[in-house]
Design a protein around this motif. Structure first.
Motif, PDB file in Angstrom:
ATOM      1  N   ASN A   5     -22.890-111.650  27.751  1.00  0.00           N
ATOM      2  CA  ASN A   5     -23.220-110.230  27.832  1.00  0.00           C
ATOM      3  C   ASN A   5     -23.922-109.911  29.145  1.00  0.00           C
ATOM      4  OD1 ASN A   5     -23.010-109.519  24.652  1.00  0.00           O
ATOM      5  ND2 ASN A   5     -24.145-111.429  24.887  1.00  0.00           N
ATOM      6  N   ASP A   6     -23.771-108.658  29.586  1.00  0.00           N
ATOM      7  CA  ASP A   6     -24.624-108.106  30.635  1.00  0.00           C
ATOM      8  C   ASP A   6     -24.694-106.593  30.412  1.00  0.00           C
ATOM      9  OD1 ASP A   6     -22.270-107.020  31.752  1.00  0.00           O
ATOM     10  OD2 ASP A   6     -22.116-108.561  33.303  1.00  0.00           O
ATOM     11  N   LYS A   7     -25.318-105.879  31.340  1.00  0.00           N
ATOM     12  CA  LYS A   7     -25.478-104.434  31.156  1.00  0.00           C
ATOM     13  C   LYS A   7     -24.154-103.682  31.199  1.00  0.00           C
ATOM     14  CE  LYS A   7     -26.310-103.537  36.095  1.00  0.00           C
ATOM     15  NZ  LYS A   7     -27.282-103.045  37.097  1.00  0.00           N
ATOM     16  N   HIS A   8     -23.131-104.324  31.742  1.00  0.00           N
ATOM     17  CA  HIS A   8     -21.846-103.657  31.907  1.00  0.00           C
ATOM     18  C   HIS A   8     -20.974-103.735  30.652  1.00  0.00           C
ATOM     19  CE1 HIS A   8     -22.889-103.409  36.122  1.00  0.00           C
ATOM     20  NE2 HIS A   8     -22.993-104.720  36.190  1.00  0.00           N
ATOM     21  N   ALA A   9     -21.040-104.904  29.949  1.00  0.00           N
ATOM     22  CA  ALA A   9     -20.095-105.101  28.842  1.00  0.00           C
ATOM     23  C   ALA A   9     -20.473-106.337  28.046  1.00  0.00           C
ATOM     24  CB  ALA A   9     -18.671-105.245  29.381  1.00  0.00           C
ATOM     25  N   THR A  10     -19.698-106.547  26.975  1.00  0.00           N
ATOM     26  CA  THR A  10     -19.761-107.758  26.167  1.00  0.00           C
ATOM     27  C   THR A  10     -18.462-108.525  26.367  1.00  0.00           C
ATOM     28  OG1 THR A  10     -21.227-106.802  24.516  1.00  0.00           O
ATOM     29  CG2 THR A  10     -19.850-108.638  23.796  1.00  0.00           C
ATOM     30  N   TYR A  11     -18.581-109.844  26.507  1.00  0.00           N
ATOM     31  CA  TYR A  11     -17.425-110.673  26.830  1.00  0.00           C
ATOM     32  C   TYR A  11     -17.291-111.782  25.783  1.00  0.00           C
ATOM     33  CZ  TYR A  11     -18.893-108.466  31.203  1.00  0.00           C
ATOM     34  OH  TYR A  11     -19.314-107.555  32.145  1.00  0.00           O
ATOM     35  N   PRO A  12     -16.479-111.580  24.762  1.00  0.00           N
ATOM     36  CA  PRO A  12     -16.325-112.598  23.713  1.00  0.00           C
ATOM     37  C   PRO A  12     -15.494-113.782  24.194  1.00  0.00           C
ATOM     38  CG  PRO A  12     -14.872-110.741  23.314  1.00  0.00           C
ATOM     39  CD  PRO A  12     -15.709-110.360  24.495  1.00  0.00           C
ATOM     40  N   THR A  13     -15.445-114.807  23.363  1.00  0.00           N
ATOM     41  CA  THR A  13     -14.617-115.973  23.655  1.00  0.00           C
ATOM     42  C   THR A  13     -13.194-115.540  24.016  1.00  0.00           C
ATOM     43  OG1 THR A  13     -15.892-117.327  22.111  1.00  0.00           O
ATOM     44  CG2 THR A  13     -13.710-118.120  22.705  1.00  0.00           C
ATOM     45  N   GLY A  14     -12.686-116.113  25.107  1.00  0.00           N
ATOM     46  CA  GLY A  14     -11.341-115.763  25.544  1.00  0.00           C
ATOM     47  C   GLY A  14     -11.282-114.607  26.516  1.00  0.00           C
TER      48      GLY A  14
END
Length: 243
Positions: free
Chosen positions: A74-83
């Motif tokens: 995660n960061d302030k821009h978005a969430t990045y799940p597995t894949g």
């Protein structure tokens, strides 16, 4: 710090033998695959975040590329799940954090040209059970020979690098293969893999920029198939350069 700094030479790292060392931030650990430089460095690395940890705000002065292997980044821009595959351009900044699931990411830092754009691609299918052959193009550079692919092959299938653009770019600028899931027998790979012939989950292989490097290799997927993250054409322009 120099770890496998000569990009004109092959390199191989078995994940089971990879040492993770603490980063400057508590609960964040690095398994270095190659590195040129100290804290500011051009690197290829696996980064493991313990649950509920974060990294301080920082700017990617020469870009960042990552693939989420486990957990959620995660960061302030978005969430990045597995894949999730991301290319954060030169000048981008963030303060990453993870929640209770922790995270493991494959990362390359300081490997970008200022003109290269932000890229996000969903390759969730690529980190799960492999049921069909898929060659997904994730990125094609407009400033050099770099091309990035996600390749999945089902169980017990022989395959070769048949995409002519991929092979050509590898001949000009080298290649990296990272196993995201499954395993593969690499026929002809023992001379690049310290005598080994099988690539297993999260193993890493770097191939030199020589004619026919990819053409001389044949792969056979294992009993659960194999998924490979493949980069070609990017090594030569950074060989013997400052980070």
């Amino acid at each position: 710090m120099l770890i496998r700094p000569e990009y004109s030479l092959p390199a191989f790292q078995r994940f089971a033998d990879l040492e993770f060392v603490p980063s400057p931030m508590p609960g964040v650990h690095r398994g270095m695959l190659d590195r040129v430089g100290n804290e500011v460095a051009r690197v290829t690395t696996l980064v493991r975040y313990d649950p509920n940890r974060s990294f301080s705000q920082h700017t990617h002065t020469k870009g960042e590329e990552f693939l989420v292997l486990e957990g959620t980044f995660n960061d302030k821009h978005a969430t990045y799940p597995t894949g999730t595959y991301i290319r954060n351009p030169v000048g981008s900044e963030h303060a990453p954090f993870v929640k209770e699931d922790g995270c493991l990411i494959y990362v390359k830092l300081r490997w970008m040209d200022p003109s290269e754009p932000f890229v996000r691609a969903d390759v969730a299918h690529f980190v799960e059970a492999v049921t069909e052959t898929v060659v997904q193009t994730l990125y094609v550079s407009k400033v050099c020979e770099e091309r990035v692919y996600a390749i999945s092959v089902p169980a017990a299938q022989r395959f070769v690098a048949s995409d002519e653009e991929m092979v050509k770019s590898a001949e000009i600028g080298g290649a990296e293969l990272f196993v995201v899931c499954g395993e593969a027998l690499v026929v002809g790979g023992d001379k690049f893999m310290d005598g080994e012939r099988v690539l297993k989950k999260w193993d890493w292989l770097r191939l030199p920029f020589n004619p026919d490097t990819l053409r001389q290799l044949e792969f056979q997927s294992g009993d659960e198939g194999v998924s490979l993250f493949v980069k070609v054409g990017h090594l030569k322009r950074y060989d013997n350069t400052e980070p």
